[in-house]
Write a protein that holds these residues in place. Structure first.
Motif, mmCIF file in Angstrom:
data_model
loop_
_atom_site.group_PDB
_atom_site.id
_atom_site.type_symbol
_atom_site.label_atom_id
_atom_site.label_comp_id
_atom_site.label_asym_id
_atom_site.label_seq_id
_atom_site.Cartn_x
_atom_site.Cartn_y
_atom_site.Cartn_z
ATOM 1 N N GLU A 50 0.832 -1.203 0.000
ATOM 2 C CA GLU A 50 0.000 0.000 0.000
ATOM 3 C C GLU A 50 0.866 1.253 0.000
ATOM 4 O OE1 GLU A 50 -4.160 -1.231 2.214
ATOM 5 O OE2 GLU A 50 -2.468 -0.636 3.472
ATOM 6 N N LYS A 51 1.888 1.262 0.824
ATOM 7 C CA LYS A 51 2.783 2.419 0.918
ATOM 8 C C LYS A 51 3.533 2.630 -0.396
ATOM 9 C CE LYS A 51 6.385 4.338 3.851
ATOM 10 N NZ LYS A 51 7.234 4.125 5.020
ATOM 11 N N ASN A 52 4.044 1.559 -0.968
ATOM 12 C CA ASN A 52 4.819 1.643 -2.211
ATOM 13 C C ASN A 52 3.987 2.211 -3.359
ATOM 14 O OD1 ASN A 52 7.341 0.678 -3.821
ATOM 15 N ND2 ASN A 52 5.606 -0.124 -4.957
ATOM 16 N N PHE A 53 2.756 1.728 -3.504
ATOM 17 C CA PHE A 53 1.910 2.140 -4.625
ATOM 18 C C PHE A 53 0.982 3.305 -4.272
ATOM 19 C CE2 PHE A 53 3.081 -2.232 -5.770
ATOM 20 C CZ PHE A 53 3.490 -2.044 -7.078
ATOM 21 N N LYS A 54 1.044 3.757 -2.987
ATOM 22 C CA LYS A 54 0.213 4.862 -2.516
ATOM 23 C C LYS A 54 -1.281 4.588 -2.747
ATOM 24 C CE LYS A 54 3.892 8.260 -3.250
ATOM 25 N NZ LYS A 54 4.932 7.292 -3.384
ATOM 26 N N ILE A 55 -1.705 3.397 -2.298
ATOM 27 C CA ILE A 55 -3.094 2.963 -2.432
ATOM 28 C C ILE A 55 -3.552 2.356 -1.116
ATOM 29 C CG2 ILE A 55 -3.009 2.552 -4.934
ATOM 30 C CD1 ILE A 55 -2.559 -0.426 -4.319
ATOM 31 N N ARG A 56 -4.840 2.052 -1.024
ATOM 32 C CA ARG A 56 -5.410 1.346 0.129
ATOM 33 C C ARG A 56 -6.274 0.202 -0.375
ATOM 34 N NH1 ARG A 56 -2.945 1.990 4.681
ATOM 35 N NH2 ARG A 56 -3.018 4.037 5.597
ATOM 36 N N ILE A 79 -4.307 2.182 -9.693
ATOM 37 C CA ILE A 79 -3.307 3.172 -10.126
ATOM 38 C C ILE A 79 -3.583 3.650 -11.530
ATOM 39 C CG2 ILE A 79 -1.494 2.402 -8.578
ATOM 40 C CD1 ILE A 79 -0.250 0.878 -10.891
#
Length: 79
Positions: A50-56, A79
């Motif tokens: 989640e942190k790497n791709f900036k998603i939840r 994304i």
């Protein structure tokens, strides 16, 4: 982002989180295929992805996954 790029980034996350430089993740890889992938590391992996791709991810999405390919499909949709 290309599917191969997503897989490459996920593979790096698994290597870092599970501290296994020889680990190679493929789309068909499941938790049962990786000795170090238990319930605690599963949470750590999800947070790192989640942190790497900036998603939840939602709990429904997480519960539907059977392998890395399913995770990749979910990432692609976000994304």
């Amino acid at each position: 982002m290309e599917r191969n790029d997503i897989l490459s980034q996920i593979n790096e996350i698994f290597i870092d989180t599970l501290d296994n430089e020889e680990l190679v993740i493929e789309e068909a890889t499941q938790a049962t295929d990786v000795d170090e992938w238990d319930s605690l590391t599963h949470i750590m992996l999800l947070v790192a992805i989640e942190k790497n791709f900036k998603i939840r991810f939602t709990s429904t999405e997480i519960l539907s996954w059977k392998n890395i390919g399913d995770i990749m499909n979910c990432i692609e949709g976000k994304i």
